[in-house]
Design a protein around this motif. Structure first.
Motif, short mmCIF file in Angstrom:
data_model
loop_
_atom_site.label_atom_id
_atom_site.label_comp_id
_atom_site.label_asym_id
_atom_site.label_seq_id
_atom_site.Cartn_x
_atom_site.Cartn_y
_atom_site.Cartn_z
N ASN A 1 7.73 -12.21 -4.39
CA ASN A 1 7.64 -11.77 -5.66
C ASN A 1 7.88 -10.26 -6.15
OD1 ASN A 1 7.14 -14.63 -6.63
ND2 ASN A 1 5.04 -14.27 -5.88
N GLU A 2 7.90 -10.14 -7.18
CA GLU A 2 8.05 -8.51 -7.74
C GLU A 2 6.55 -7.90 -7.46
OE1 GLU A 2 9.31 -5.86 -11.43
OE2 GLU A 2 10.52 -7.71 -10.99
N PHE A 3 6.68 -6.87 -7.04
CA PHE A 3 5.15 -6.13 -6.78
C PHE A 3 5.22 -5.23 -7.76
CE2 PHE A 3 6.02 -6.98 -2.24
CZ PHE A 3 5.22 -7.99 -2.02
N GLU A 4 3.92 -4.77 -8.25
CA GLU A 4 3.60 -3.77 -9.36
C GLU A 4 4.34 -2.34 -9.06
OE1 GLU A 4 -0.06 -1.75 -11.77
OE2 GLU A 4 -0.37 -3.64 -10.44
N THR A 5 3.99 -2.04 -7.64
CA THR A 5 4.81 -0.81 -7.20
C THR A 5 5.51 -1.08 -6.04
OG1 THR A 5 3.00 -0.44 -5.62
CG2 THR A 5 2.78 0.48 -7.80
N ALA A 6 6.61 -0.37 -5.59
CA ALA A 6 7.58 -0.72 -4.55
C ALA A 6 7.11 -0.54 -3.26
CB ALA A 6 8.68 0.17 -4.66
N PRO A 7 7.09 -1.72 -2.46
CA PRO A 7 6.80 -1.69 -1.07
C PRO A 7 7.49 -0.37 -0.28
CG PRO A 7 7.99 -3.79 -1.29
CD PRO A 7 7.80 -2.83 -2.79
N PHE A 8 7.30 -0.12 0.82
CA PHE A 8 8.11 0.78 1.52
C PHE A 8 7.50 0.65 3.05
CE2 PHE A 8 4.24 3.03 -0.17
CZ PHE A 8 3.52 3.61 0.80
N SER A 9 8.40 1.35 3.98
CA SER A 9 8.11 1.34 5.42
C SER A 9 8.35 0.09 5.69
CB SER A 9 7.03 2.15 5.53
OG SER A 9 7.09 3.60 5.26
N ASN B 1 4.18 -1.06 3.76
CA ASN B 1 3.04 -0.60 3.32
C ASN B 1 3.38 -0.78 1.68
OD1 ASN B 1 3.13 2.51 5.17
ND2 ASN B 1 1.62 1.09 5.14
N ARG B 2 2.00 -0.55 0.84
CA ARG B 2 2.10 -0.47 -0.47
C ARG B 2 0.89 0.10 -0.98
NH1 ARG B 2 0.67 -5.56 -3.13
NH2 ARG B 2 0.59 -4.41 -4.92
N GLU B 3 0.73 0.81 -2.12
CA GLU B 3 -0.20 1.66 -2.65
C GLU B 3 -1.10 1.00 -3.75
OE1 GLU B 3 -0.76 5.56 -5.60
OE2 GLU B 3 0.55 5.71 -3.64
N VAL B 4 -2.63 0.87 -3.09
CA VAL B 4 -3.49 0.08 -3.68
C VAL B 4 -4.70 0.78 -4.11
CG1 VAL B 4 -5.04 -2.07 -3.72
CG2 VAL B 4 -2.66 -2.17 -2.34
N GLU B 5 -4.91 1.11 -5.42
CA GLU B 5 -5.93 1.85 -6.01
C GLU B 5 -6.01 3.28 -5.40
OE1 GLU B 5 -9.54 -0.51 -5.43
OE2 GLU B 5 -8.81 -1.89 -6.93
#
Length: 450
Positions: A414-422, A435-439
């Protein structure tokens, strides 16, 4: 070879991979576009830098278990300072429980901080009680030593057989020469180190600066400050990657060990462009070529071994948007059979898309046709011609058939709130870590094939 644009296949519940968060601690867990899965795919290795440029401030290499989320420290700097030494950008060996990562020089301080020309490769062997040792040797005092370099290696990457390590490089002597003369000498390039090669014995007359390593290291590509317009001269070589698991197959059926990379040149109209190159690596890297000594001199960079050959793969100067895109920052990558090199460039609408170019040479092929820009480099399945990337803040996969034709892209998340990477595939290709940035912290996630 031209392809017709396709529509993104609507994802069904059968297409979506399961997803879960692996790390939760209030710290960063940077995968950094490496091979982060252990050989048995049970662990994922990462560094804990406080920000993307903060390797100097990082003192730990850790790993997390894929099934239970338990974490372990693999390496910790004994006496960290705000100036280094710093560790980061870690990768697992393809079949041994060993990791390699950037390690700043041990004598780092306020006067000699961590820098691109002041770092080496460190190997940690888990099967020997996490014993650590330097990968490359360093010798910045004359007489210089063949097989040792004079600056900083980074972005270390194991070859498919584990007997080679590729890296990018900045030279400390060229940094000093640039400061002294005011002319450009600090030019990034790429190199390799070989495990089974002549022993390197640098003079250890500058403790903490000259380093005794275990592998034989050389540079592969000569770079120049001012490329002649319209020539194949390169001012910077970087974002390099191994081609295939064992190189690429030549027309005569033999296999050639090689690395692909991005190179900055000047086209016939005087424009700076970034193009895709490939460099063929000789087995006997300890033998110097006609360009000069492997170890270089006070005023020249180390030179490539004899029979090292690099060639340009892409020719984009006549496109509407010429060159390989600089944003997002990405590395070239290769299908595991070595047939194709992937990179990102703008299509005729100005949108970043995935392109492939054959390693034997030939026309580049656009293989994504999204309505929004692709957001990540391409990662390839370890056994098949499947590849993964990020677009619309979601994970996509696609596959090439036997002729190299792409299918329809499949959205697997699904579409994440912020783009996943690596993104990184597990060794069997059934999982993707990212990776995703969380809080405010970079966390590790994993998706599993249904």
């Amino acid at each position: 070879m031209a392809f017709m644009p396709f529509l993104v296949k609507p994802s069904s519940s059968q297409d979506l991979w399961s997803e879960r968060q692996l790390t939760f601690k209030a710290q960063n867990h940077e995968l950094d576009h490496n091979q982060n899965f252990s050989p048995d795919s049970q662990w994922i290795v990462y560094d804990t830098r406080p920000n993307p440029a903060g390797i100097a401030l990082n003192d730990r290499i850790e790993k997390v278990h894929v099934d239970n989320g338990n974490t372990k420290i693999l390496y910790q700097v004994e006496s960290p300072t705000p100036f280094g030494p710093g560790v980061g950008a870690v990768s697992y060996h393809p079949f041994l429980n060993q990791v390699v990562f950037i390690h700043g020089l041990p004598d780092s301080d306020a006067d000699k901080p961590y820098a691109g020309h002041r770092r080496l490769g460190m190997i940690v062997d888990e099967s020997s009680g996490n014993q650590s040792y330097w990968m490359d040797s360093r010798d910045i005092t004359p007489p210089f030593t063949a097989g040792a370099l004079r600056g900083g290696t980074h972005r270390h990457q194991w070859s498919g057989d584990g007997n080679w390590l590729g890296f990018t490089y900045n030279d400390a002597l060229m940094v000093a020469l640039e400061e002294e003369t005011g002319k450009v000498h600090d030019l990034r390039t790429v190199g390799v180190a070989k495990k089974q090669a002549p022993e390197v014995k640098p003079d250890l007359d500058q403790p903490g600066e000259n380093i005794q390593g275990s592998w034989f290291s050389v540079l592969l590509v000569q770079v120049v400050a001012a490329p002649v317009p319209g020539s194949q001269e390169i001012s910077r070589a970087y974002s390099d990657w191994w081609v295939g698991k064992k190189g690429y197959q030549k027309e005569d059926g033999s296999w050639q060990l090689s690395r692909a990379f991005l190179g900055d040149l000047v086209d016939r109209n005087g424009r700076k462009l970034t193009e895709v190159f490939i460099v063929d690596i000789p087995e006997d890297i300890h033998k110097a070529g006609d360009a000069g000594p492997l170890e270089g001199s006070h005023t020249t960079m180390p030179t490539p071994p004899g029979n090292t050959e690099w060639r340009r793969l892409t020719y984009t100067e006549d496109r509407k948007y010429p060159g390989v895109t600089a944003a997002p920052r990405h590395w070239v990558s290769s299908s595991m059979d070595g047939a194709f090199v992937s990179y990102l460039a703008k299509d005729n609408k100005g949108l970043v898309q995935v392109f492939l170019v054959p390693t034997l040479g030939g026309e580049s092929m656009q293989v994504s046709f999204h309505d929004t820009p692709v957001q990540s480099m391409v990662r390839w399945h370890p056994e098949t011609r499947e590849f993964a990337y990020v677009c619309d803040n979601a994970l996509y996969i696609n596959r090439l058939d036997g002729l190299g034709n792409p299918g329809n892209p499949i959205r697997i998340s699904n579409e994440f709130e912020t783009a996943p990477f690596s993104l990184v595939y597990s060794r069997d290709g059934n999982r993707l870590a990212f990776n995703r940035e969380v809080e405010g912290f970079v966390q590790v996630f994993i998706s599993e094939r249904p």
